[in-house]
Write a protein that holds these residues in place. Structure first.
Motif, mmCIF file in Angstrom:
data_model
loop_
_atom_site.group_PDB
_atom_site.id
_atom_site.type_symbol
_atom_site.label_atom_id
_atom_site.label_comp_id
_atom_site.label_asym_id
_atom_site.label_seq_id
_atom_site.Cartn_x
_atom_site.Cartn_y
_atom_site.Cartn_z
ATOM 1 N N SER A 23 23.345 143.718 50.707
ATOM 2 C CA SER A 23 23.332 145.141 50.378
ATOM 3 C C SER A 23 22.499 145.991 51.332
ATOM 4 N N SER A 24 21.584 145.388 52.088
ATOM 5 C CA SER A 24 20.777 146.144 53.050
ATOM 6 C C SER A 24 20.151 145.152 54.030
ATOM 7 N N GLY A 25 19.536 145.692 55.065
ATOM 8 C CA GLY A 25 18.829 144.824 56.009
ATOM 9 C C GLY A 25 17.662 144.103 55.342
ATOM 10 N N HIS A 26 16.977 144.804 54.467
ATOM 11 C CA HIS A 26 15.857 144.162 53.781
ATOM 12 C C HIS A 26 16.318 143.067 52.831
ATOM 13 N N ALA A 27 17.476 143.273 52.202
ATOM 14 C CA ALA A 27 18.051 142.212 51.371
ATOM 15 C C ALA A 27 18.371 141.003 52.246
ATOM 16 N N ALA A 28 18.896 141.249 53.448
ATOM 17 C CA ALA A 28 19.252 140.137 54.357
ATOM 18 C C ALA A 28 18.017 139.324 54.716
ATOM 19 N N GLN A 29 16.879 139.983 54.869
ATOM 20 C CA GLN A 29 15.652 139.253 55.228
ATOM 21 C C GLN A 29 15.226 138.331 54.082
ATOM 22 N N ILE A 30 15.308 138.827 52.846
ATOM 23 C CA ILE A 30 14.976 137.975 51.696
ATOM 24 C C ILE A 30 15.991 136.827 51.599
ATOM 25 N N LEU A 88 7.109 144.546 64.519
ATOM 26 C CA LEU A 88 8.268 144.573 63.630
ATOM 27 C C LEU A 88 8.448 145.973 63.075
ATOM 28 N N TYR A 89 9.674 146.239 62.625
ATOM 29 C CA TYR A 89 9.996 147.429 61.843
ATOM 30 C C TYR A 89 8.938 147.607 60.751
ATOM 31 N N GLY A 90 8.452 148.831 60.541
ATOM 32 C CA GLY A 90 7.368 149.073 59.587
ATOM 33 C C GLY A 90 7.678 148.553 58.187
ATOM 34 N N ALA A 144 12.070 144.866 69.888
ATOM 35 C CA ALA A 144 11.297 145.185 68.686
ATOM 36 C C ALA A 144 11.128 146.679 68.479
ATOM 37 N N ASN A 145 11.266 147.038 67.240
ATOM 38 C CA ASN A 145 11.082 148.355 66.685
ATOM 39 C C ASN A 145 9.568 148.593 66.526
ATOM 40 N N PRO A 146 8.980 149.710 66.926
ATOM 41 C CA PRO A 146 9.642 150.862 67.518
ATOM 42 C C PRO A 146 9.508 150.927 69.036
ATOM 43 N N VAL A 179 15.798 135.706 64.025
ATOM 44 C CA VAL A 179 15.688 136.876 64.900
ATOM 45 C C VAL A 179 16.394 138.067 64.261
ATOM 46 N N ASP A 180 15.657 139.144 64.070
ATOM 47 C CA ASP A 180 16.244 140.419 63.642
ATOM 48 C C ASP A 180 16.816 141.066 64.900
ATOM 49 N N ASN A 181 18.150 141.124 64.973
ATOM 50 C CA ASN A 181 18.838 141.595 66.191
ATOM 51 C C ASN A 181 19.373 143.014 66.009
ATOM 52 N N HIS A 229 20.548 141.237 60.542
ATOM 53 C CA HIS A 229 20.790 142.609 60.982
ATOM 54 C C HIS A 229 20.642 143.550 59.822
ATOM 55 N N SER A 230 20.161 144.741 60.100
ATOM 56 C CA SER A 230 20.427 145.876 59.234
ATOM 57 C C SER A 230 21.723 146.465 59.783
ATOM 58 N N THR A 231 22.851 146.234 59.089
ATOM 59 C CA THR A 231 24.137 146.769 59.569
ATOM 60 C C THR A 231 24.212 148.282 59.362
ATOM 61 N N THR A 232 23.203 148.796 58.646
ATOM 62 C CA THR A 232 23.002 150.242 58.471
ATOM 63 C C THR A 232 22.936 150.953 59.823
ATOM 64 N N LYS A 233 22.502 150.250 60.849
ATOM 65 C CA LYS A 233 22.165 150.868 62.137
ATOM 66 C C LYS A 233 23.375 150.809 63.080
ATOM 67 N N TYR A 234 23.234 150.174 64.248
ATOM 68 C CA TYR A 234 24.288 150.284 65.266
ATOM 69 C C TYR A 234 25.621 149.673 64.848
ATOM 70 N N ASN A 239 15.645 156.809 60.503
ATOM 71 C CA ASN A 239 16.815 155.951 60.720
ATOM 72 C C ASN A 239 16.920 155.709 62.216
ATOM 73 N N LEU A 240 17.785 154.795 62.610
ATOM 74 C CA LEU A 240 18.043 154.567 64.029
ATOM 75 C C LEU A 240 19.466 154.034 64.155
ATOM 76 N N GLY A 241 19.949 154.004 65.385
ATOM 77 C CA GLY A 241 21.267 153.420 65.614
ATOM 78 C C GLY A 241 22.405 154.290 65.124
HETATM 79 C C1 LIG Z 1 16.357 149.423 59.318
HETATM 80 C C2 LIG Z 1 15.831 148.115 59.717
HETATM 81 C C3 LIG Z 1 15.596 147.105 58.771
HETATM 82 C C4 LIG Z 1 15.850 147.298 57.296
HETATM 83 O O1 LIG Z 1 17.195 147.528 57.060
HETATM 84 P P1 LIG Z 1 17.750 148.392 55.813
HETATM 85 O O2 LIG Z 1 19.228 148.346 55.996
HETATM 86 O O3 LIG Z 1 17.167 149.758 55.926
HETATM 87 O O4 LIG Z 1 17.282 147.675 54.580
HETATM 88 C C5 LIG Z 1 15.121 145.889 59.228
HETATM 89 N N1 LIG Z 1 14.873 145.675 60.532
HETATM 90 C C6 LIG Z 1 15.074 146.626 61.457
HETATM 91 C C7 LIG Z 1 14.798 146.318 62.887
HETATM 92 C C8 LIG Z 1 15.563 147.872 61.085
HETATM 93 O O5 LIG Z 1 15.765 148.815 62.023
#
Ligand SMILES: *Cc1c(COP(=O)(O)O)cnc(C)c1O
Length: 428
Positions: free
Chosen positions: A84-91, A110-112, A157-159, A182-184, A204-209, A369-371
């Protein structure tokens, strides 16, 4: 779909084919919760994991499955689990590896939101993270103990535009018998393929690029299929009998797909961090143009970074594509098609000038946001990295006098003109 196709072909075709029922050429949005079983025997085989198929959309859905297959193909992985989100993917990436008392080694860069998730929230599960500068390989090695279950980093790495030496870090992980995650997100598989540098899992956070236009949140865990989960007793969820599936051993039964099947059959089943088919549709549409967008993102980032670096109002620019970056020498090896489009720059007039700059910009949007196709800006110290201590802000590359930009795919000269007028306003 075989790996003999090039990236541009895979980003359009992998995981998809005309709908067998209707011939629909685009992947349909299967807006359904459940799937009819052929008969009782079919249902039993699906529930026992003896046959792969669709039961219920918390676990699998054909639209989401097309996206999973497409991202797995682009990363060169064995399988993928959308979330459902990038943070969900990490868990979801950590869940099969961890137990109370276990720890991970995490990069300081890392991303904050990830720093907060790892330093605070995962402690409620009895997990912990040790933050280490991944350029100090001896410190990484020293931080690993018998309860360590993974090393986690971002490719770009962000930012700050810092590039992780994935080959060196994966060599340390290999020696310790640990997976490298690796968070790509900021590189995308177009710029960087972490599996080619020894990574075990990609998130990945597919929310982005990958979606690319700021429409939906989503995440994905991709498995290389290459880690031997049975080589030690550290990963019992994957190597030992699973009581909820009659003692089935995931690694023994599914081999290179063990992590993916566990992620769906146990992770999504019980944590429920599922991507919905509408979200998957938007991301499938975005991915079709990923390589074209990333080329423009990188070309624009170069124009803007080079212009900023020459401006006397700017103290420093962290884009790794600039020869002045300490990470410039890693671009060719780790992300040969470019250093991404996310970087920070510093203002000589400090924190207050950063705040003024952000509000004076007209084309850049002030968002967390980014991407996105649009250019975005944020002042991390007063927003995304606000929860961090000053030391953590510095370590994460988010000092008070820095702003972060995500360069979009507009005309570069328009972006430069906007920055020029806003820098004038900020130093007035
Ligand atoms: C945005 C982001 C996340 C978290 O993803 P969400 O989709 O916002 O939960 C994790 N890692 C990086 C590098 C991000 O840019």
């Amino acid at each position: 779909m075989t790996k003999t196709y090039g990236f541009d072909t895979l980003q359009i075709h992998a995981g998809a084919r005309p709908d067998p029922a209707t011939g629909a050429r685009q992947v349909p949005i299967y807006q359904t919760t459940a799937y009819a079983f052929r008969d009782a025997e079919h249902a039993a085989r699906l529930f026992n994991l003896q046959e792969v198929g669709f039961i219920y959309s918390r676990l699998t859905n054909p639209t989401v499955a097309a996206l999973q297959d497409r991202i797995a193909a682009l990363e060169g992985g064995a399988g993928a689990i959308c979330c459902s989100s990038g943070h969900a993917a990490q868990i979801m990436a950590l869940f099969p590896l961890m137990a109370p008392g276990c720890n991970i080694i995490a990069s300081t860069r890392l991303y904050g939101g990830t720093v907060t998730q790892f330093s605070q929230t995962i402690r409620r599960f009895g997990w912990s993270a040790r933050f280490v500068d991944l350029d100090d390989l001896a410190a990484v090695e020293a931080a690993i103990d018998e309860n360590t279950r993974a090393i986690f980093c971002e490719s770009i790495a962000n930012p700050g535009g810092y590039i992780t030496d994935l080959d060196a870090v994966s060599a340390v992980a290999d020696r310790a018998g640990l997976p490298l995650i690796v968070d790509n997100t900021s590189a995308t598989p177009y710029l960087c393929r972490p599996f080619d540098h020894g990574a075990t899992l990609v998130v990945h956070s597919t929310t982005k690029y990958l979606t690319g236009n700021g429409t939906v949140t989503g995440g994905v865990v991709v498995d290389s299929g290459r880690f031997d989960w049975s080589a030690s007793d550290k990963f019992p969820s994957l190597s030992q009998p699973e009581p909820a599936y009659h003692g089935l051993k995931f690694h023994e039964t599914f081999g290179p797909l063990a992590f993916t099947f566990h992620g769906i059959a146990v992770g999504l089943r019980d944590l429920g961090m599922t991507m919905n088919p509408q979200g998957a549709h938007y991301t499938l549409m975005g991915i079709e143009t990923l390589s074209l967008r990333m080329e423009r993102h990188v070309a624009n980032a170069r124009r803007v970074a080079e212009w900023l670096e020459k401006d006397p109002r700017v103290s420093r620019v962290t884009w790794a594509g600039l020869p002045s970056s300490p990470y410039h020498h890693r671009v060719e090896r780790i992300c040969p098609k470019g250093a991404g489009a996310l970087f920070t720059f510093g203002l000589r007039d400090g924190y207050d000038a950063c705040v003024k700059l952000v509000s004076a910009l007209e084309l850049f949007s002030h968002v967390a946001n980014l991407g996105d196709t649009r250019s975005l800006i944020i002042h991390p110290a007063s927003t995304t990295h606000r929860q961090l201590s000053p030391e953590q802000q510095q370590a994460a590359g988010a000092a008070p006098d820095m702003v972060r930009v995500s360069i979009g795919i507009e005309n570069a000269e328009d972006l430069i003109a906007d920055l020029d007028q806003a820098l004038a306003a900020a130093s007035a």
